[in-house]
Write a protein that holds these residues in place. Structure first.
Motif, mmCIF file in Angstrom:
data_model
loop_
_atom_site.group_PDB
_atom_site.id
_atom_site.type_symbol
_atom_site.label_atom_id
_atom_site.label_comp_id
_atom_site.label_asym_id
_atom_site.label_seq_id
_atom_site.Cartn_x
_atom_site.Cartn_y
_atom_site.Cartn_z
ATOM 1 N N HIS A 201 -47.362 -0.012 -45.644
ATOM 2 C CA HIS A 201 -47.448 0.352 -44.222
ATOM 3 C C HIS A 201 -47.515 -0.865 -43.310
ATOM 4 C CE1 HIS A 201 -48.207 4.635 -45.186
ATOM 5 N NE2 HIS A 201 -48.728 4.109 -46.283
ATOM 6 N N THR B 24 -41.180 10.790 -41.431
ATOM 7 C CA THR B 24 -41.984 9.686 -41.982
ATOM 8 C C THR B 24 -42.930 10.229 -43.053
ATOM 9 O OG1 THR B 24 -41.965 8.836 -39.730
ATOM 10 C CG2 THR B 24 -43.359 7.688 -41.282
ATOM 11 N N TYR C 160 -43.004 8.950 -47.170
ATOM 12 C CA TYR C 160 -44.139 8.494 -47.990
ATOM 13 C C TYR C 160 -44.474 9.493 -49.102
ATOM 14 C CZ TYR C 160 -44.805 4.479 -45.018
ATOM 15 O OH TYR C 160 -44.610 3.287 -44.360
ATOM 16 N N TYR D 89 -53.235 -0.780 -41.026
ATOM 17 C CA TYR D 89 -51.868 -0.329 -40.728
ATOM 18 C C TYR D 89 -51.600 1.062 -41.303
ATOM 19 C CZ TYR D 89 -50.918 -5.005 -39.017
ATOM 20 O OH TYR D 89 -50.954 -6.183 -38.293
ATOM 21 N N GLN D 90 -52.123 1.299 -42.514
ATOM 22 C CA GLN D 90 -51.890 2.636 -43.075
ATOM 23 C C GLN D 90 -52.632 3.696 -42.253
ATOM 24 O OE1 GLN D 90 -53.283 2.902 -47.149
ATOM 25 N NE2 GLN D 90 -55.405 2.569 -46.590
ATOM 26 N N ARG E 201 -51.849 1.095 -49.571
ATOM 27 C CA ARG E 201 -52.013 0.237 -48.397
ATOM 28 C C ARG E 201 -50.925 -0.820 -48.233
ATOM 29 N NH1 ARG E 201 -54.349 -4.388 -50.664
ATOM 30 N NH2 ARG E 201 -55.315 -3.992 -52.677
ATOM 31 N N ASN F 89 -50.711 4.379 -39.179
ATOM 32 C CA ASN F 89 -49.514 5.159 -39.510
ATOM 33 C C ASN F 89 -49.862 6.642 -39.746
ATOM 34 O OD1 ASN F 89 -46.791 5.084 -39.737
ATOM 35 N ND2 ASN F 89 -46.734 4.284 -41.819
#
Ligand SMILES: NC(=O)c1ccc[n+]([C@@H]2O[C@H](COP(=O)([O-])OP(=O)(O)OC[C@H]3O[C@@H](n4cnc5c(N)ncnc54)[C@H](OP(=O)(O)O)[C@@H]3O)[C@@H](O)[C@H]2O)c1
Length: 318
Positions: A125, A298, A302, A282-283, A122, A286
């Motif tokens: 992001h 992207t 990750y 936010y994660q 977490r 994303n």
């Protein structure tokens, strides 16, 4: 639209559901638990329509396209593979896996099935993560990094009383590096790439897991130090030291404050943003946009961070 089902009913699943509720087009539609009363209690608390105690029945439900897994680390691989084989996208808690063989097998399966697999790291992001990454150019050549995540765990009290919570159990994939060390480690890898060498000096508990430890990382031109603990607390900030200045962050997960101090001048300059959402939102945002736009670049960014972190903890884990 992500139609999610959760696995696991501990506090982190509650935080995830609350974070998901704040993201557009993400709907928590189901809760899985081994125990029907726990599933019902969680579903009622958040007004979630469906509960499952049979994993196969949950995975057969075509209304669900994504599963969030927050179970003990040692169960991640089996549960991730079961979800992927039913063509569900998966968001799995950190550490996604504890060994690199599982990592490769699962990501290959995700590719084969045409779905996405994410590690819920977490801290990587948020807007402040990107602020920190962009701020690196201010400090010139990086010469050392010190990141820490040391938090006395309330579960350690139970451990001292003779109980064996999963996070202190070797069989369940526990330990300080896997539980907390992965935050500073993933941040280091996200900012600087893969270290050339890593060493881990751990304090072992009698259950066979590391209660705390210090990791040394070799990069070209600088050294990194990571400290993690489940049995004591640090109040130190984390820092990145460059030849032109220092970046200070309040915490590695989530990063809320970033301060820059130039070597000449010494006036602290705040660089952080006030974030509107909880860091877990936010994660989720994303992951949803990667799935919807099919952004492989992207996704690979990750995935590579997760791969490097898993390969390091695989070498040094219990
Ligand atoms: N991102 C974060 O901030 C954060 C914070 C905490 C934890 N985590 C991660 O989340 C995961 C879960 O951690 P936790 O501390 O919540 O773990 P936990 O409390 O030990 O277990 C989580 C859930 O897994 C199920 N479970 C427990 N033991 C099990 C067993 N022996 N067999 C099958 N299912 C079992 C339980 O759900 P049911 O009884 O309902 O089936 C339980 O609610 C870990 O990977 C951890 O690293 C992340």
């Amino acid at each position: 639209m992500l139609n999610l089902c959760t696995i696991g009913t501990s506090q982190i699943t509650r935080s995830f559901i609350e974070a998901a509720e704040m993201v557009d087009d993400v709907h928590v539609a189901g809760v899985y638990s081994r125990d029907s009363s726990k599933a019902k209690e969680l579903a009622e608390a958040y007004n979630i329509a469906n509960t499952y105690t049979d994993m196969d029945a949950m995975l057969a439900d075509k209304r669900l396209n994504t599963v969030y897994i927050a179970s003990p680390n040692v169960l991640h691989f089996e549960q991730v593979m079961a979800c992927l084989k039913k063509q569900k996208h998966v968001i799995c808690e950190k550490p996604i896996f504890t060994n690199i063989t599982e990592f490769h097998a699962a990501y290959e399966e995700a590719d084969r099935q045409g779905v996405y697999l994410f590690e819920a790291m977490r801290n990587l992001h948020t807007p402040n993560f990107w602020q920190l990454k962009n701020a690196l150019e201010l400090i010139g050549k990086v010469r050392s990094v010190y990141f820490q995540r040391m938090r006395y765990s309330s579960k350690y009290d139970r451990f001292l009383e003779g109980d064996l919570p999963n996070v202190f159990s070797r069989q369940m994939g526990g330990g300080a590096l896997r539980d907390l060390g992965v935050y500073p480690l993933s941040l280091t890898v996200a900012l600087f790439g893969e270290p050339e060498l890593s060493y881990y000096h751990a304090l072992q508990l009698n259950s066979g897991v590391d209660g705390s430890g210090t990791m040394l990382l070799d990069f070209a031109g600088f050294k990194g130090t990571i400290m993690c603990s489940k049995i004591s607390t640090s109040y130190n900030a984390s820092e990145i030291h460059g030849e032109r200045g220092t970046l200070i962050i309040d915490d590695v997960a989530p990063i809320k404050k970033i301060t820059f101090i130039r070597n000449q001048g010494k006036e602290p300059i705040d660089l952080f943003l006030d974030e509107e959402l909880p860091n877990m939102s936010y994660q989720i945002q994303n992951f949803k946009s990667i799935i919807e736009c099919g952004c492989r670049e992207t996704y690979t960014y990750y995935r590579n961070i997760s791969e490097q972190v898993v390969s390091i903890i695989d070498r040094h884990g219990n």
